[in-house]
Design a protein around this motif. Structure first.
Motif, short mmCIF file in Angstrom:
data_model
loop_
_atom_site.label_atom_id
_atom_site.label_comp_id
_atom_site.label_asym_id
_atom_site.label_seq_id
_atom_site.Cartn_x
_atom_site.Cartn_y
_atom_site.Cartn_z
N CYS A 198 7.48 -4.40 -7.94
CA CYS A 198 7.71 -4.76 -9.33
C CYS A 198 6.62 -4.05 -10.16
CB CYS A 198 7.60 -6.27 -9.52
SG CYS A 198 5.96 -6.88 -9.09
N PHE A 199 6.76 -4.14 -11.47
CA PHE A 199 5.82 -3.48 -12.38
C PHE A 199 4.35 -3.85 -12.10
CE2 PHE A 199 3.54 -5.19 -16.11
CZ PHE A 199 3.03 -4.02 -16.63
N GLY A 200 4.11 -5.17 -11.91
CA GLY A 200 2.73 -5.65 -11.75
C GLY A 200 2.09 -5.18 -10.45
N VAL A 201 2.87 -5.17 -9.37
CA VAL A 201 2.34 -4.76 -8.07
C VAL A 201 2.13 -3.25 -8.04
CG1 VAL A 201 2.92 -4.55 -5.61
CG2 VAL A 201 3.22 -6.74 -6.77
N LYS A 202 3.07 -2.51 -8.63
CA LYS A 202 2.94 -1.04 -8.66
C LYS A 202 1.66 -0.65 -9.42
CE LYS A 202 5.34 3.23 -9.84
NZ LYS A 202 4.12 3.86 -10.28
N ARG A 203 1.47 -1.32 -10.54
CA ARG A 203 0.30 -1.05 -11.37
C ARG A 203 -0.99 -1.30 -10.56
NH1 ARG A 203 -2.06 -4.97 -14.54
NH2 ARG A 203 -3.20 -4.27 -16.37
N ALA A 204 -1.01 -2.41 -9.79
CA ALA A 204 -2.19 -2.77 -9.01
C ALA A 204 -2.44 -1.77 -7.88
CB ALA A 204 -2.04 -4.18 -8.46
N VAL A 205 -1.38 -1.44 -7.13
CA VAL A 205 -1.55 -0.53 -5.99
C VAL A 205 -1.95 0.86 -6.49
CG1 VAL A 205 -0.35 0.60 -4.06
CG2 VAL A 205 0.05 -1.83 -4.53
N ASP A 206 -1.29 1.34 -7.55
CA ASP A 206 -1.64 2.66 -8.11
C ASP A 206 -3.12 2.70 -8.52
OD1 ASP A 206 0.92 3.48 -7.76
OD2 ASP A 206 1.49 3.46 -9.88
N LYS A 207 -3.58 1.60 -9.09
CA LYS A 207 -4.98 1.56 -9.57
C LYS A 207 -5.95 1.70 -8.39
CE LYS A 207 -8.08 1.35 -12.58
NZ LYS A 207 -8.17 2.32 -13.69
N VAL A 208 -5.64 1.02 -7.27
CA VAL A 208 -6.56 1.09 -6.12
C VAL A 208 -6.60 2.54 -5.60
CG1 VAL A 208 -7.04 0.26 -3.79
CG2 VAL A 208 -6.25 -1.34 -5.52
N TYR A 209 -5.43 3.18 -5.49
CA TYR A 209 -5.43 4.58 -5.01
C TYR A 209 -6.18 5.49 -6.00
CZ TYR A 209 -2.53 3.75 -0.94
OH TYR A 209 -2.08 3.32 0.28
N GLU A 210 -6.06 5.17 -7.28
CA GLU A 210 -6.79 5.96 -8.28
C GLU A 210 -8.30 5.77 -8.11
OE1 GLU A 210 -5.52 5.07 -12.38
OE2 GLU A 210 -7.62 5.47 -12.94
N LEU A 211 -8.71 4.52 -7.83
CA LEU A 211 -10.14 4.23 -7.65
C LEU A 211 -10.71 4.98 -6.44
CD1 LEU A 211 -10.34 0.38 -8.38
CD2 LEU A 211 -11.31 2.22 -9.78
N ILE A 212 -9.88 5.12 -5.38
CA ILE A 212 -10.34 5.82 -4.19
C ILE A 212 -10.78 7.24 -4.58
CG2 ILE A 212 -9.61 6.82 -1.96
CD1 ILE A 212 -7.70 4.36 -1.72
N ASP A 213 -10.02 7.84 -5.50
CA ASP A 213 -10.35 9.20 -5.93
C ASP A 213 -11.51 9.27 -6.91
OD1 ASP A 213 -8.33 10.22 -4.39
OD2 ASP A 213 -6.83 10.12 -5.99
#
Ligand code: F3S
Length: 291
Positions: free
Chosen positions: A12-27
């Motif tokens: 869903c929108f909320g989970v996608k936003r959260a998972v994308d953010k974690v992958y962004e933080l890794i970078d």
């Protein structure tokens, strides 16, 4: 032969936003990353993040005497957390990134405001669910969590207080209405906020529509995911040939041979790459068979 993937399949929108953010933080982050609880209920994703140095911690770990967390970044997941957790993060000087779903944040604001106004809060939901525990943590006065008919019947309204009702975002709307009706008979001074998020319902409705027209239906999701199991039950009612798989390896392509129209949907915690992989393989197989 046609293969139809549900538009609402997966995050869903909320989970996608959260998972994308974690992958962004890794970078972008040069320091260790911790998530307060698993970012998503999907073993594959959590294991992939772990391999990239993202560790799952529990709320109790915030009390740890060493300074491991002070040297990293803590991610608050889409379920959200109560006010005491934010207070602790600040007090301990731990930097954090908050990816609480905006629909959940809205509930936090409602219960905080209503309880500060002296109202009794009722949260319709499962008291053991982390989202509900987070909501409870924003109540600044007395509150009650009600999950079923029995608990609604047993509720005794506090004298002379207005009642303010909210719901866990994933609660069933019909059940919410039934429980509100029971409470309404006990107390007339009530403010009701329907805070149910319709992402789950939309996913279920679309799955039902696709399954109705399909000869075979594939439902993808973690074996422990209750919302995927529910999707499976809905599809199975509409389409006898419904298959529940976790990843492509669980799919027996031979069973789809005689199908003209195949539908695919996935639970809320199924990553897009798994859905894509299943879709691509089903299409490839069907094309080969046609040739
Ligand atoms: Fe998802 Fe947020 Fe709704 S996390 S289910 S979009 S409340």
């Amino acid at each position: 032969m046609k293969v139809k993937v549900a538009e609402t399949a997966g995050f869903c929108f909320g989970v996608k936003r959260a998972v994308d953010k974690v992958y962004e933080l890794i970078d972008t982050e040069q320091k260790p990353i911790f998530t307060l609880g698993p970012i998503i209920h999907n073993e594959g994703v959590v294991a992939d993040l772990e391999a990239r140095g993202v560790h799952v911690i529990a709320e109790a770990d915030l009390d740890s005497p060493d300074d491991t967390l002070q040297n990293g970044t803590v991610v608050i997941r889409s379920h959200g957390v109560g006010k005491p957790i934010y207070d602790k993060l600040k007090e301990k000087n731990i930097s954090y990134v908050d990816v609480t779903c905006p629909f959940v944040l809205k509930i936090h604001r409602i219960v905080e405001k209503e309880s500060l106004a002296g109202n009794h809060i009722i949260i319709i939901g499962d008291k053991d669910h982390p989202e509900v525990q987070g909501i409870c943590g924003w109540c600044q006065g007395p509150y009650t969590v009600i999950r079923n008919k029995e608990e609604a019947e047993a509720f005794v309204p506090p004298k002379g207080k207005k009642i303010s009702i909210v719901s866990q975002t994933t609660f069933n709307y019909k059940k919410f209405q039934d429980l509100v009706e029971i409470i309404k008979k006990k107390e007339y001074n009530i403010c009701i906020s329907n805070t149910i998020c319709n992402a789950t319902e939309e996913r279920q409705n679309e799955a039902r529509r696709i399954a109705r027209r399909a000869d075979a239906m594939i439902v993808i999701g973690d074996s422990s995911s209750s919302n995927t199991r529910k999707l499976y039950e809905i599809c199975k009612t509409e389409c006898q040939e419904t298959f529940y798989i976790q990843t492509l390896s669980g799919l027996e392509l031979d069973k789809l041979k005689s199908s003209d129209c195949i539908g695919i949907t996935a639970g809320a915690s199924t990553p897009n790459n798994i859905i894509e992989e299943v879709y691509t393989n089903v299409r490839r197989k069907l094309c080969t068979d046609v040739r």
